[in-house]
Design a protein around this motif. Structure first.
Motif, PDB file in Angstrom:
ATOM      1  N   ARG A   1      -2.939   1.767   5.905  1.00 11.83           N
ATOM      2  CA  ARG A   1      -1.246   2.658   6.053  1.00 11.83           C
ATOM      3  C   ARG A   1      -1.007   2.670   4.975  1.00 11.83           C
ATOM      4  NH1 ARG A   1      -0.019   1.824  12.480  1.00 11.83           N
ATOM      5  NH2 ARG A   1      -1.788   1.703  13.103  1.00 11.83           N
ATOM      6  N   ALA A   2       0.030   3.670   4.497  1.00 13.33           N
ATOM      7  CA  ALA A   2       0.954   3.481   3.584  1.00 13.33           C
ATOM      8  C   ALA A   2       2.581   2.268   4.447  1.00 13.33           C
ATOM      9  CB  ALA A   2       1.225   4.804   3.192  1.00 13.33           C
TER      10      ALA A   2
ATOM     11  N   ALA B   1      -5.231   4.381   1.313  1.00 11.31           N
ATOM     12  CA  ALA B   1      -4.347   4.779   2.410  1.00 11.31           C
ATOM     13  C   ALA B   1      -4.261   6.002   3.201  1.00 11.31           C
ATOM     14  CB  ALA B   1      -2.653   5.210   1.977  1.00 11.31           C
TER      15      ALA B   1
ATOM     16  N   VAL C   1       0.971  -0.565  -0.038  1.00 12.41           N
ATOM     17  CA  VAL C   1       0.077  -0.137   0.064  1.00 12.41           C
ATOM     18  C   VAL C   1       0.882   1.008  -0.082  1.00 12.41           C
ATOM     19  CG1 VAL C   1      -1.880   1.394   1.880  1.00 12.41           C
ATOM     20  CG2 VAL C   1      -1.918  -0.798   2.023  1.00 12.41           C
ATOM     21  N   THR C   2       0.572   2.362  -0.934  1.00 11.90           N
ATOM     22  CA  THR C   2       1.625   3.469  -0.727  1.00 11.90           C
ATOM     23  C   THR C   2       0.982   4.565  -0.539  1.00 11.90           C
ATOM     24  OG1 THR C   2       1.394   3.297  -3.575  1.00 11.90           O
ATOM     25  CG2 THR C   2       2.904   1.868  -3.632  1.00 11.90           C
ATOM     26  N   GLY C   3       1.977   5.284  -0.450  1.00 15.94           N
ATOM     27  CA  GLY C   3       1.297   6.737  -0.167  1.00 15.94           C
ATOM     28  C   GLY C   3       0.319   7.503  -0.941  1.00 15.94           C
TER      29      GLY C   3
ATOM     30  N   SER D   1      -2.196   5.393  -2.672  1.00 15.66           N
ATOM     31  CA  SER D   1      -2.851   4.711  -2.773  1.00 15.66           C
ATOM     32  C   SER D   1      -4.403   5.596  -2.310  1.00 15.66           C
ATOM     33  CB  SER D   1      -2.998   3.746  -1.735  1.00 15.66           C
ATOM     34  OG  SER D   1      -4.449   2.614  -2.554  1.00 15.66           O
TER      35      SER D   1
END
Length: 70
Positions: free
Chosen positions: A47-48, A10, A3-5, A7
């Motif tokens: 969460r990221a 997030a 999960v990237t920032g 996304s």
């Protein structure tokens, strides 16, 4: 899958993804740093930096990735 920032999920609840309903694949764990949230509940906040453990068909897993990445 990470999960990237960037996304759209997030900071949002796992249930908001509707991943299982839309793809048939299941998110069975969230790896967060050194800890693992096994069988995460729909109210688990993503969460990221989290890594999702997903099971399902190739198509279902690709669908979850598409949802998570936006």
């Amino acid at each position: 899958m990470p999960v990237t920032g960037s996304s759209p999920y997030a900071g949002r609840r796992l249930g908001d993804t509707r991943a299982r309903t839309l793809t048939g694949a299941s998110i069975v764990a969230v790896v967060r740093g050194d800890s693992v949230v096994a069988s995460p509940r729909p109210d688990e906040t993503l969460r990221a930096g989290d890594v999702l453990v997903v099971i399902g068909t190739h198509e279902g897993i690709a669908g979850v990735q598409s949802i998570i990445t936006g």
